[in-house]
Design a protein around this motif. Structure first.
Motif, PDB file in Angstrom:
ATOM      1  N   ILE A   1      48.228  52.217  25.795  1.00 21.42           N
ATOM      2  CA  ILE A   1      47.703  53.073  26.857  1.00 21.42           C
ATOM      3  C   ILE A   1      46.221  52.759  27.039  1.00 21.42           C
ATOM      4  O   ILE A   1      45.460  52.713  26.060  1.00 21.42           O
ATOM      5  CB  ILE A   1      47.887  54.568  26.501  1.00 21.42           C
ATOM      6  N   PRO A   2      45.775  52.499  28.257  1.00 18.17           N
ATOM      7  CA  PRO A   2      44.359  52.129  28.465  1.00 18.17           C
ATOM      8  C   PRO A   2      43.418  53.291  28.170  1.00 18.17           C
ATOM      9  O   PRO A   2      43.724  54.455  28.469  1.00 18.17           O
ATOM     10  CB  PRO A   2      44.316  51.731  29.939  1.00 18.17           C
ATOM     11  N   ASP A   3      42.275  52.966  27.565  1.00 20.85           N
ATOM     12  CA  ASP A   3      41.246  53.984  27.325  1.00 20.85           C
ATOM     13  C   ASP A   3      40.592  54.408  28.628  1.00 20.85           C
ATOM     14  O   ASP A   3      40.172  55.553  28.789  1.00 20.85           O
ATOM     15  CB  ASP A   3      40.186  53.432  26.367  1.00 20.85           C
ATOM     16  N   GLN A   4      40.491  53.464  29.544  1.00 18.77           N
ATOM     17  CA  GLN A   4      39.905  53.744  30.856  1.00 18.77           C
ATOM     18  C   GLN A   4      40.860  53.234  31.932  1.00 18.77           C
ATOM     19  O   GLN A   4      41.161  52.047  31.991  1.00 18.77           O
ATOM     20  CB  GLN A   4      38.546  53.059  30.983  1.00 18.77           C
ATOM     21  N   TRP A   5      41.341  54.139  32.766  1.00 15.58           N
ATOM     22  CA  TRP A   5      42.312  53.766  33.797  1.00 15.58           C
ATOM     23  C   TRP A   5      41.595  53.026  34.921  1.00 15.58           C
ATOM     24  O   TRP A   5      40.618  53.509  35.478  1.00 15.58           O
ATOM     25  CB  TRP A   5      43.014  54.999  34.351  1.00 15.58           C
ATOM     26  N   SER A   6      42.091  51.832  35.221  1.00 16.75           N
ATOM     27  CA  SER A   6      41.456  50.977  36.235  1.00 16.75           C
ATOM     28  C   SER A   6      42.479  50.623  37.301  1.00 16.75           C
ATOM     29  O   SER A   6      43.540  50.078  37.009  1.00 16.75           O
ATOM     30  CB  SER A   6      40.899  49.708  35.575  1.00 16.75           C
ATOM     31  N   TRP A   7      42.120  50.915  38.562  1.00 16.90           N
ATOM     32  CA  TRP A   7      43.004  50.598  39.695  1.00 16.90           C
ATOM     33  C   TRP A   7      42.523  49.386  40.471  1.00 16.90           C
ATOM     34  O   TRP A   7      43.186  48.951  41.410  1.00 16.90           O
ATOM     35  CB  TRP A   7      43.077  51.809  40.628  1.00 16.90           C
ATOM     36  N   GLU A   8      41.392  48.830  40.080  1.00 10.55           N
ATOM     37  CA  GLU A   8      40.828  47.718  40.850  1.00 10.55           C
ATOM     38  C   GLU A   8      41.626  46.429  40.672  1.00 10.55           C
ATOM     39  O   GLU A   8      41.466  45.495  41.468  1.00 10.55           O
ATOM     40  CB  GLU A   8      39.389  47.483  40.454  1.00 10.55           C
ATOM     41  N   ASN A   9      42.485  46.365  39.647  1.00 12.98           N
ATOM     42  CA  ASN A   9      43.301  45.169  39.464  1.00 12.98           C
ATOM     43  C   ASN A   9      44.189  44.906  40.680  1.00 12.98           C
ATOM     44  O   ASN A   9      44.431  43.750  41.049  1.00 12.98           O
ATOM     45  CB  ASN A   9      44.167  45.306  38.212  1.00 12.98           C
ATOM     46  N   PHE A  10      44.684  45.974  41.290  1.00 10.13           N
ATOM     47  CA  PHE A  10      45.576  45.802  42.443  1.00 10.13           C
ATOM     48  C   PHE A  10      44.812  45.231  43.636  1.00 10.13           C
ATOM     49  O   PHE A  10      45.325  44.373  44.358  1.00 10.13           O
ATOM     50  CB  PHE A  10      46.218  47.144  42.807  1.00 10.13           C
ATOM     51  N   THR A  11      43.573  45.694  43.818  1.00 11.00           N
ATOM     52  CA  THR A  11      42.751  45.150  44.909  1.00 11.00           C
ATOM     53  C   THR A  11      42.399  43.691  44.654  1.00 11.00           C
ATOM     54  O   THR A  11      42.490  42.846  45.564  1.00 11.00           O
ATOM     55  CB  THR A  11      41.461  45.977  45.059  1.00 11.00           C
ATOM     56  N   LEU A  12      42.024  43.388  43.409  1.00  6.97           N
ATOM     57  CA  LEU A  12      41.678  42.010  43.068  1.00  6.97           C
ATOM     58  C   LEU A  12      42.882  41.082  43.198  1.00  6.97           C
ATOM     59  O   LEU A  12      42.764  39.955  43.716  1.00  6.97           O
ATOM     60  CB  LEU A  12      41.125  41.957  41.638  1.00  6.97           C
ATOM     61  N   ALA A  13      44.045  41.549  42.734  1.00  8.27           N
ATOM     62  CA  ALA A  13      45.255  40.727  42.822  1.00  8.27           C
ATOM     63  C   ALA A  13      45.633  40.481  44.278  1.00  8.27           C
ATOM     64  O   ALA A  13      46.060  39.378  44.641  1.00  8.27           O
ATOM     65  CB  ALA A  13      46.400  41.405  42.076  1.00  8.27           C
ATOM     66  N   TRP A  14      45.479  41.498  45.111  1.00  7.33           N
ATOM     67  CA  TRP A  14      45.818  41.341  46.530  1.00  7.33           C
ATOM     68  C   TRP A  14      44.896  40.329  47.206  1.00  7.33           C
ATOM     69  O   TRP A  14      45.354  39.491  47.988  1.00  7.33           O
ATOM     70  CB  TRP A  14      45.719  42.693  47.227  1.00  7.33           C
ATOM     71  N   GLU A  15      43.617  40.398  46.898  1.00  4.33           N
ATOM     72  CA  GLU A  15      42.658  39.507  47.540  1.00  4.33           C
ATOM     73  C   GLU A  15      42.757  38.081  46.997  1.00  4.33           C
ATOM     74  O   GLU A  15      42.831  37.113  47.771  1.00  4.33           O
ATOM     75  CB  GLU A  15      41.237  40.052  47.332  1.00  4.33           C
ATOM     76  N   ARG A  16      42.777  37.925  45.696  1.00  3.15           N
ATOM     77  CA  ARG A  16      42.787  36.584  45.094  1.00  3.15           C
ATOM     78  C   ARG A  16      44.132  35.883  45.279  1.00  3.15           C
ATOM     79  O   ARG A  16      44.190  34.655  45.339  1.00  3.15           O
ATOM     80  CB  ARG A  16      42.464  36.683  43.604  1.00  3.15           C
ATOM     81  N   GLY A  17      45.180  36.658  45.357  1.00  5.56           N
ATOM     82  CA  GLY A  17      46.501  36.066  45.518  1.00  5.56           C
ATOM     83  C   GLY A  17      46.905  35.849  46.966  1.00  5.56           C
ATOM     84  O   GLY A  17      48.034  35.398  47.231  1.00  5.56           O
ATOM     85  N   ASN A  18      46.017  36.190  47.915  1.00  8.53           N
ATOM     86  CA  ASN A  18      46.326  36.031  49.345  1.00  8.53           C
ATOM     87  C   ASN A  18      47.628  36.746  49.692  1.00  8.53           C
ATOM     88  O   ASN A  18      48.511  36.202  50.373  1.00  8.53           O
ATOM     89  CB  ASN A  18      46.418  34.539  49.707  1.00  8.53           C
ATOM     90  N   MET A  19      47.769  37.973  49.172  1.00 15.75           N
ATOM     91  CA  MET A  19      49.018  38.709  49.308  1.00 15.75           C
ATOM     92  C   MET A  19      49.346  39.082  50.749  1.00 15.75           C
ATOM     93  O   MET A  19      50.515  39.255  51.096  1.00 15.75           O
ATOM     94  CB  MET A  19      48.964  39.981  48.450  1.00 15.75           C
ATOM     95  N   THR A  20      48.326  39.206  51.596  1.00 13.23           N
ATOM     96  CA  THR A  20      48.607  39.559  52.989  1.00 13.23           C
ATOM     97  C   THR A  20      49.483  38.501  53.652  1.00 13.23           C
ATOM     98  O   THR A  20      50.496  38.806  54.290  1.00 13.23           O
ATOM     99  CB  THR A  20      47.295  39.720  53.768  1.00 13.23           C
ATOM    100  N   ALA A  21      49.105  37.240  53.487  1.00  9.07           N
ATOM    101  CA  ALA A  21      49.881  36.148  54.086  1.00  9.07           C
ATOM    102  C   ALA A  21      51.232  35.999  53.392  1.00  9.07           C
ATOM    103  O   ALA A  21      52.252  35.765  54.046  1.00  9.07           O
ATOM    104  CB  ALA A  21      49.102  34.844  53.987  1.00  9.07           C
ATOM    105  N   LEU A  22      51.266  36.141  52.067  1.00  9.51           N
ATOM    106  CA  LEU A  22      52.520  35.968  51.328  1.00  9.51           C
ATOM    107  C   LEU A  22      53.515  37.074  51.668  1.00  9.51           C
ATOM    108  O   LEU A  22      54.711  36.803  51.863  1.00  9.51           O
ATOM    109  CB  LEU A  22      52.240  35.966  49.821  1.00  9.51           C
ATOM    110  N   MET A  23      53.040  38.293  51.751  1.00  7.82           N
ATOM    111  CA  MET A  23      53.924  39.411  52.099  1.00  7.82           C
ATOM    112  C   MET A  23      54.444  39.265  53.527  1.00  7.82           C
ATOM    113  O   MET A  23      55.611  39.546  53.803  1.00  7.82           O
ATOM    114  CB  MET A  23      53.169  40.740  51.956  1.00  7.82           C
ATOM    115  N   ARG A  24      53.589  38.810  54.421  1.00  6.33           N
ATOM    116  CA  ARG A  24      54.024  38.608  55.799  1.00  6.33           C
ATOM    117  C   ARG A  24      55.127  37.561  55.871  1.00  6.33           C
ATOM    118  O   ARG A  24      56.112  37.738  56.589  1.00  6.33           O
ATOM    119  CB  ARG A  24      52.827  38.197  56.663  1.00  6.33           C
ATOM    120  N   SER A  25      54.979  36.483  55.122  1.00  4.57           N
ATOM    121  CA  SER A  25      56.012  35.444  55.110  1.00  4.57           C
ATOM    122  C   SER A  25      57.322  35.979  54.530  1.00  4.57           C
ATOM    123  O   SER A  25      58.403  35.711  55.063  1.00  4.57           O
ATOM    124  CB  SER A  25      55.532  34.243  54.291  1.00  4.57           C
TER     125      SER A  25
END
Length: 271
Positions: free
Chosen positions: A43-67
Motif C-alpha cells: 500500500i503506498p505511503d503517499q497516494w499519487s494519481w499523476e502516473n495516469f497523466t504521465l502514462a497518457w502523455e508519454r504513451g501517446n494514448m490519445t492516438a492509440l485509443m482513437r485507433s
C-alpha cells in the motif's frame, strides 16, 4: 449435499481471489509515486494519481485509443452481421454443402495467429492494405469469423423449427424470418458475441504490430508493448498505462454483464 455446495463455493472464491489479487496489486502499484521501487503487494505511503497523466502523455494514448476505437467500431458490427448471416444460412437454410462449410469453419478455430500472420502480411501488402486501418479491420473480421459462425450456427440450431415454419407459412421470406423472428430472440447470443469480438479486437497485439508500421496508428495494446520497452524500470508508470488500456474492456463488460452471462449460460444449457 452441503459439502458439495461448500466445495463449489470454495473453488469459486479461490478463483476470484486468484484473479482479483493481481488486479489489486496493479492498482496499488499505479498509485505509488513515479519511479518508486516496489516489492510485491504494498500500500503506498503517499497516494499519487499523476502516473495516469504521465502514462497518457508519454504513451501517446490519445492516438492509440482513437485507433483502437476506430478499428473495433468497424470490426464488431461487420463480424457480427456476417457471422449471423452465415450461421443462419448453415443452420436454418441449410445451403448446399453446409456440412462441409461447417467443418471448414470449425477447422478455422484451430489456426493460431502465429501461423498465418506472416503470410497474411504478404497477401495484404500485394493489394496495398498494410499500414492501413482497412487492412486491420478486414483481417480481424476474417480471423474472428470461424468462432462467430460456429457460435451463431449452434444458437440457430437450437431454435424450434416450428417457429421458422410458422413464419414461412405467413409468407415471410428468408431475410424477414431472420430479421423479425430470429434476431429478436437471439439478442443474448448476439450481445455475447459482440462483447467477445470487442475484447478480441481491443486486445489484438501481434496482428497490429505486424500490419501497422506507423506508431501513431497502432492500437493501445501494441502501443503498450512499446511503452513497456521504454519504461521498464518505472513500475508505477507501467501499472498506470496497463490500467488505462484495460479500462474500456472492463467498462464494456460491466455494462453488458447480464446479457453476456445470459448468452454464455444459454449456450451452455442448449449445448
Amino acid at each position: 449435499m452441503r459439502g458439495g455446495v461448500s466445495l463449489r463455493y470454495g473453488v469459486l472464491v479461490l478463483l476470484a481471489v486468484m484473479v482479483l489479487v493481481p488486479f489489486a496489486g496493479i492498482i496499488l502499484a499505479a498509485l505509488h509515486p513515479p519511479g518508486s521501487q516496489l516489492n510485491g503487494l504494498s500500500i503506498p505511503d503517499q497516494w499519487s494519481w499523476e502516473n495516469f497523466t504521465l502514462a497518457w502523455e508519454r504513451g501517446n494514448m490519445t492516438a492509440l485509443m482513437r485507433s483502437s476505437l476506430l478499428i473495433a467500431a468497424f470490426v464488431v458490427p461487420l463480424s457480427v452481421v456476417l457471422a449471423t448471416l452465415a450461421g443462419y444460412g448453415l443452420a436454418i437454410l441449410r445451403v448446399w454443402g453446409h456440412r462441409t462449410l461447417s467443418f471448414g469453419f470449425v477447422m478455422g478455430l484451430t489456426l493460431p495467429m502465429e501461423l498465418i500472420v506472416v503470410a497474411l502480411y504478404f497477401n495484404l501488402r500485394e493489394v496495398g492494405l498494410t499500414n492501413s486501418y482497412v487492412g486491420i479491420i478486414l483481417a480481424e473480421a476474417a480471423l474472428f469469423m470461424p468462432f462467430g459462425v460456429y457460435w451463431m450456427q449452434t444458437h440457430f440450431s437450437s431454435v424450434p423449427e416450428e417457429l421458422v415454419e410458422a413464419a414461412r407459412i405467413d409468407g415471410a421470406r428468408d431475410l424477414v424470418v431472420l430479421a423479425r423472428v430470429l434476431v429478436p430472440i437471439s439478442w443474448p447470443a448476439i450481445t455475447t458475441l459482440s462483447v467477445l469480438y470487442l475484447m478480441w479486437s481491443w486486445n489484438q497485439f501481434m496482428l497490429v504490430l505486424v500490419m501497422m508500421q506507423d506508431p501513431d496508428r497502432r492500437t493501445a495494446p501494441s502501443g503498450l508493448g512499446l511503452f513497456v520497452g521504454e519504461h521498464t524500470t518505472d513500475i508505477p508508470l507501467l501499472a498506470a498505462a496497463c490500467l488505462i488500456v484495460i479500462a474500456p474492456i472492463v467498462v464494456v463488460y460491466l455494462l453488458f454483464q447480464r446479457s453476456f452471462v445470459s448468452g454464455i449460460t444459454q449456450g451452455a444449457i442448449k449445448g
